[in-house]
Design an enzyme around this catalytic site. Structure first.
Site, PDB file in Angstrom:
ATOM      1  N   SER A  98       0.771  -1.164   0.085  1.00 12.27           N
ATOM      2  CA  SER A  98      -0.005   0.068  -0.066  1.00 12.27           C
ATOM      3  C   SER A  98       0.842   1.217   0.012  1.00 12.27           C
ATOM      4  O   SER A  98       0.236   2.372   0.007  1.00 12.27           O
ATOM      5  CB  SER A  98      -0.785  -0.095   1.211  1.00 12.27           C
ATOM      6  OG  SER A  98      -0.284  -0.333   2.395  1.00 12.27           O
ATOM      7  N   ASN A 117      -2.201  -2.764  13.294  1.00  7.78           N
ATOM      8  CA  ASN A 117      -3.807  -2.595  13.284  1.00  7.78           C
ATOM      9  C   ASN A 117      -4.150  -1.106  14.009  1.00  7.78           C
ATOM     10  O   ASN A 117      -4.958  -0.670  13.420  1.00  7.78           O
ATOM     11  CB  ASN A 117      -4.481  -3.734  13.972  1.00  7.78           C
ATOM     12  CG  ASN A 117      -4.168  -5.003  12.763  1.00  7.78           C
ATOM     13  OD1 ASN A 117      -3.503  -4.952  11.845  1.00  7.78           O
ATOM     14  ND2 ASN A 117      -4.400  -6.232  13.353  1.00  7.78           N
ATOM     15  N   THR A 131     -40.385  26.271 -10.182  1.00  6.48           N
ATOM     16  CA  THR A 131     -40.515  24.580  -9.856  1.00  6.48           C
ATOM     17  C   THR A 131     -40.635  23.967 -11.208  1.00  6.48           C
ATOM     18  O   THR A 131     -41.156  24.798 -12.221  1.00  6.48           O
ATOM     19  CB  THR A 131     -41.807  24.676  -9.200  1.00  6.48           C
ATOM     20  OG1 THR A 131     -42.811  25.093  -9.869  1.00  6.48           O
ATOM     21  CG2 THR A 131     -41.479  25.339  -7.580  1.00  6.48           C
ATOM     22  N   HIS A 132     -40.202  22.795 -11.265  1.00  4.36           N
ATOM     23  CA  HIS A 132     -40.280  22.205 -12.664  1.00  4.36           C
ATOM     24  C   HIS A 132     -39.114  22.751 -13.655  1.00  4.36           C
ATOM     25  O   HIS A 132     -39.588  22.493 -14.854  1.00  4.36           O
ATOM     26  CB  HIS A 132     -41.485  21.917 -13.119  1.00  4.36           C
ATOM     27  CG  HIS A 132     -42.498  21.121 -12.051  1.00  4.36           C
ATOM     28  ND1 HIS A 132     -42.554  19.690 -11.651  1.00  4.36           N
ATOM     29  CD2 HIS A 132     -43.249  21.852 -11.192  1.00  4.36           C
ATOM     30  CE1 HIS A 132     -43.588  19.850 -10.821  1.00  4.36           C
ATOM     31  NE2 HIS A 132     -43.909  21.130 -10.407  1.00  4.36           N
ATOM     32  N   SER A 158     -13.295  28.184 -26.456  1.00  5.82           N
ATOM     33  CA  SER A 158     -13.299  27.178 -27.300  1.00  5.82           C
ATOM     34  C   SER A 158     -12.326  27.135 -28.417  1.00  5.82           C
ATOM     35  O   SER A 158     -12.140  28.281 -28.723  1.00  5.82           O
ATOM     36  CB  SER A 158     -14.854  26.922 -28.280  1.00  5.82           C
ATOM     37  OG  SER A 158     -14.521  26.062 -29.202  1.00  5.82           O
ATOM     38  N   LYS A 210     -17.143  31.483 -27.672  1.00  5.66           N
ATOM     39  CA  LYS A 210     -17.735  30.769 -26.650  1.00  5.66           C
ATOM     40  C   LYS A 210     -16.768  31.192 -25.287  1.00  5.66           C
ATOM     41  O   LYS A 210     -15.890  31.663 -25.219  1.00  5.66           O
ATOM     42  CB  LYS A 210     -17.341  29.278 -26.761  1.00  5.66           C
ATOM     43  CG  LYS A 210     -18.181  28.946 -27.999  1.00  5.66           C
ATOM     44  CD  LYS A 210     -19.478  28.093 -27.221  1.00  5.66           C
ATOM     45  CE  LYS A 210     -19.220  26.877 -26.426  1.00  5.66           C
ATOM     46  NZ  LYS A 210     -20.531  26.054 -26.426  1.00  5.66           N
ATOM     47  N   ASN A 237     -16.984  29.076 -21.913  1.00  3.72           N
ATOM     48  CA  ASN A 237     -17.510  28.030 -21.276  1.00  3.72           C
ATOM     49  C   ASN A 237     -17.470  27.599 -19.636  1.00  3.72           C
ATOM     50  O   ASN A 237     -16.376  28.065 -19.362  1.00  3.72           O
ATOM     51  CB  ASN A 237     -16.977  26.845 -21.832  1.00  3.72           C
ATOM     52  CG  ASN A 237     -17.428  26.531 -23.258  1.00  3.72           C
ATOM     53  OD1 ASN A 237     -18.402  26.926 -23.768  1.00  3.72           O
ATOM     54  ND2 ASN A 237     -16.337  26.144 -24.065  1.00  3.72           N
ATOM     55  N   GLU A 244     -18.838  23.033 -14.434  1.00  3.44           N
ATOM     56  CA  GLU A 244     -19.155  21.627 -14.945  1.00  3.44           C
ATOM     57  C   GLU A 244     -18.325  20.653 -14.309  1.00  3.44           C
ATOM     58  O   GLU A 244     -19.146  19.509 -14.024  1.00  3.44           O
ATOM     59  CB  GLU A 244     -18.957  21.605 -16.467  1.00  3.44           C
ATOM     60  CG  GLU A 244     -19.789  22.248 -17.314  1.00  3.44           C
ATOM     61  CD  GLU A 244     -19.447  22.663 -18.635  1.00  3.44           C
ATOM     62  OE1 GLU A 244     -19.757  21.882 -19.507  1.00  3.44           O
ATOM     63  OE2 GLU A 244     -18.627  23.348 -18.890  1.00  3.44           O
ATOM     64  N   TYR A 265      -9.558  -6.927  12.388  1.00  4.80           N
ATOM     65  CA  TYR A 265      -9.033  -6.385  11.237  1.00  4.80           C
ATOM     66  C   TYR A 265      -9.130  -7.300  10.075  1.00  4.80           C
ATOM     67  O   TYR A 265      -8.755  -8.648  10.435  1.00  4.80           O
ATOM     68  CB  TYR A 265      -7.530  -5.983  11.489  1.00  4.80           C
ATOM     69  CG  TYR A 265      -6.765  -5.523  10.406  1.00  4.80           C
ATOM     70  CD1 TYR A 265      -7.193  -4.122   9.815  1.00  4.80           C
ATOM     71  CD2 TYR A 265      -6.024  -6.370   9.465  1.00  4.80           C
ATOM     72  CE1 TYR A 265      -6.187  -3.482   8.833  1.00  4.80           C
ATOM     73  CE2 TYR A 265      -5.489  -5.766   8.422  1.00  4.80           C
ATOM     74  CZ  TYR A 265      -5.509  -4.405   7.981  1.00  4.80           C
ATOM     75  OH  TYR A 265      -4.797  -4.033   7.010  1.00  4.80           O
ATOM     76  N   GLN A 309      -7.314  -2.293   3.808  1.00  8.30           N
ATOM     77  CA  GLN A 309      -6.528  -1.461   3.237  1.00  8.30           C
ATOM     78  C   GLN A 309      -7.004  -0.608   1.930  1.00  8.30           C
ATOM     79  O   GLN A 309      -6.435   0.306   1.781  1.00  8.30           O
ATOM     80  CB  GLN A 309      -5.314  -2.399   3.075  1.00  8.30           C
ATOM     81  CG  GLN A 309      -3.940  -1.534   2.074  1.00  8.30           C
ATOM     82  CD  GLN A 309      -2.905  -2.509   2.139  1.00  8.30           C
ATOM     83  OE1 GLN A 309      -2.107  -2.593   3.013  1.00  8.30           O
ATOM     84  NE2 GLN A 309      -2.598  -3.121   0.929  1.00  8.30           N
ATOM     85  N   LYS A 362      -8.233   3.515   1.953  1.00  9.71           N
ATOM     86  CA  LYS A 362      -7.372   4.935   1.798  1.00  9.71           C
ATOM     87  C   LYS A 362      -7.715   5.653   0.527  1.00  9.71           C
ATOM     88  O   LYS A 362      -7.891   6.771   0.550  1.00  9.71           O
ATOM     89  CB  LYS A 362      -5.898   4.584   2.137  1.00  9.71           C
ATOM     90  CG  LYS A 362      -5.820   4.394   3.652  1.00  9.71           C
ATOM     91  CD  LYS A 362      -4.465   3.954   3.939  1.00  9.71           C
ATOM     92  CE  LYS A 362      -4.414   2.752   4.927  1.00  9.71           C
ATOM     93  NZ  LYS A 362      -5.156   1.759   5.029  1.00  9.71           N
TER      94      LYS A 362
HETATM   95  N1  ARG Z   1      -1.245  -1.480   5.437  1.00 10.28           N
HETATM   96  C1  ARG Z   1      -2.337  -2.021   6.228  1.00 10.28           C
HETATM   97  C2  ARG Z   1      -3.381  -0.965   5.955  1.00 10.28           C
HETATM   98  O1  ARG Z   1      -3.730  -0.307   5.458  1.00 10.28           O
HETATM   99  C3  ARG Z   1      -1.733  -1.577   7.553  1.00 10.28           C
HETATM  100  C4  ARG Z   1      -2.160  -2.861   8.482  1.00 10.28           C
HETATM  101  C5  ARG Z   1      -1.565  -4.050   8.216  1.00 10.28           C
HETATM  102  N2  ARG Z   1      -2.205  -5.169   9.115  1.00 10.28           N
HETATM  103  C6  ARG Z   1      -2.182  -6.496   9.164  1.00 10.28           C
HETATM  104  N3  ARG Z   1      -2.241  -7.029  10.035  1.00 10.28           N
HETATM  105  N4  ARG Z   1      -1.342  -6.827   8.109  1.00 10.28           N
HETATM  106  O2  ARG Z   1      -4.819  -1.766   6.264  1.00 10.28           O
END
Ligand code: ARG
Length: 468
Positions: free
Chosen positions: A33, A120, A165-166, A287, A293, A295, A300, A327, A332, A335
């Site tokens: 990760s 964890n 409205t509408h 444009s 134009k 824009n 948007e 966990y 993971q 993120k």
């Molecule tokens: N990179 C892991 C995550 O984002 C960290 C935790 C990993 N824990 C484990 N028991 N392998 O979740």
């Protein structure tokens, strides 16, 4: 990325004691990760420094080890910030990258940092700190946006425009009233980020892998060092829930819906058919083929950001559903979704705030449009109820007949003669004309929260006090 400090075939130096060989290359690719969680470096180092100081205060590690760890972590921090940190995919994630580098810098004491801790609770802590910062950023972005909308409302508190409205002309409203509608929406968004922040502000650190630990940790000490209100009360919950991220994403999604609706209105209003607003050059693009134009690309793109933000929200809900405690590595996947949603939201908030500040509302065009489409027909019906004593349903019917008459003649309601009015209902007299203009119409909507300029100004004042 380098493969420091281990070679391809060696077992992982952090957890590989029981392994004879290193991972398959594809295993490494799916497992790592570090490509994205390096964004957590500052939170990770902050959490580790708090943990090491607590370990020493509790006599679990020596003061000199804690000092070496604390200082070494600052060196790691400056390396990352200077852009010369040797990130390694083989070391999986930010936690192991930082710790491995710490070991290179300070040697043996680095191995004591992970006492009474697991990745964890470490990742749960880092990520909470990161999302908490994003709540603060969203709150700041919303405050700036609310100020911009308030300034628009203040300068045009009594400028008349059609209310729809509408997307059909309904009744006249004021520009200030319309802007204040968004102030209310963004104000609730702000409240949602504040609520989410308050709820997430508990420390998972010290929950360890899942069951807590036998070391005499002081979880209140690390919680307070990290500016959490208190340690989380259940170690299983601490390492396994991501509801704080889901709440952030949910608040972000609702906020993005509001931004998207305002963006859509700006797109419509800036079109040649409406011309209610003119966007500044700073927020428009040209444009490459059509020289005339202008824009509204920023609007948007803001309109579209909800797609990514809601997509991230659905993705994380889907990842989390059905996961057994505690966990699992599935988590993971939290993120990248949150990172992307947060980036999109902050950019959209900043762009909308800037666009609104630089926007010119075209008073005359809005006012001309406000009287088109028989927008004061309701005022005429109300007059018939009030002055001629008609039941509302009958007044509605009579007004419909007058609208049809005006439509046939191709004129506005206030251009019908008194004789024409009386042909529909003989009780109508000259004073009816006093309610037919759009200014009369908006001024009469004095109910609390209504569009009368006085009422709009009451709300502007309330908001200015609230923001002060
Ligand atoms: N990179 C892991 C995550 O984002 C960290 C935790 C990993 N824990 C484990 N028991 N392998 O979740």
């Amino acid at each position: 990325m380098t493969d420091r400090p281990q070679t391809k075939d060696a077992a992982n130096s952090m957890w590989g004691g029981r392994f004879a060989a290193g991972p398959d290359a594809i295993m490494e690719a799916i497992n790592a990760s570090i490509g994205f969680d390096r964004r957590l470096y500052a939170q990770d180092i902050r959490g580790s420094r708090a943990h090491a100081a607590m370990l020493a205060a509790q006599g679990i590690i020596s003061d000199s080890d804690a000092k070496a760890i604390g200082e070494g972590l600052l060196t790691v921090l400056s390396e990352i910030e200077a852009g010369n940190f040797p990130f390694s995919t083989a070391l999986e994630d930010i936690h192991m990258n930082v710790e491995a580098r710490l070991k290179e810098i300070i040697g043996e004491p680095a191995g004591r940092l992970h006492t009474g801790r697991s990745r964890n609770d470490q990742v749960a802590t880092d990520f909470r700190l990161w999302v908490r910062d994003q709540c603060d950023a969203a709150i700041a972005g919303l405050q700036a946006l609310i100020r911009a909308a308030l300034a628009q409302a203040e300068s045009g508190a009594d400028w008349v425009m059609p209310g729809f409205t509408h997307l059909q002309t309904a009744q006249p409203v004021t520009w200030g009233h319309h802007m204040m509608a968004y102030v209310e929406m963004f104000g609730r968004d702000l409240g949602r980020f504040r609520d989410a922040r308050a709820r997430m502000n508990e420390s998972p650190l010290g929950a360890a892998a899942l069951a807590g630990t036998g070391y005499p940790l002081d979880r209140a000490m690390t919680a307070s060092a990290l500016e959490f209100d208190r340690p989380m009360a259940n170690s299983l919950d601490a390492v396994s829930d991501r509801d704080f991220a889901l709440e952030f994403l949910s608040a972000a999604s609702i906020c993005a819906v509001h931004l998207s609706r305002l963006a859509e209105e700006l797109v419509i209003w800036s079109s040649a058919q409406f011309r209610f607003v003119s966007m500044s050059d700073k927020w428009s693009t040209g444009s490459s083929i059509m020289p005339q134009k202008r824009n509204p690309d920023a609007a948007e793109l803001i309109r579209a950001k909800i797609g990514r933000i809601l997509g991230a929200t659905v993705a994380l809900f889907t990842v989390m559903k059905g996961l057994p405690l505690a966990y699992s590595k599935d988590m993971q996947e939290d993120k990248e979704q949150v990172f992307d949603a947060a980036d999109s939201l902050m950019l959209a908030l900043a762009a909308m705030g800037g666009m609104l500040s630089d926007l010119t509302a075209n008073r005359a065009n809005m006012e001309a449009a406000a009287s088109a489409g028989f927008s004061t027909a309701t005022d005429l019906a109300d007059w018939l109820v009030r002055e001629a004593g008609l039941p509302f349903r009958d007044a509605h019917h009579a007004t419909g007949a007058l609208v049809a008459l005006a439509e046939k003649k191709g004129c506005d309601l206030d251009e019908l003669s008194l004789a024409e009015m009386q042909s529909v209902n003989p009780a109508i007299n000259q004073s009816v004309y006093s309610v037919l203009g759009v200014h009369n119409s908006v001024a009469s909507r004095q109910s609390y929260g209504g569009t009368a300029p006085d009422q709009v100004r009451v709300q502007i004042t309330r908001w200015k006090e609230r923001l002060a």
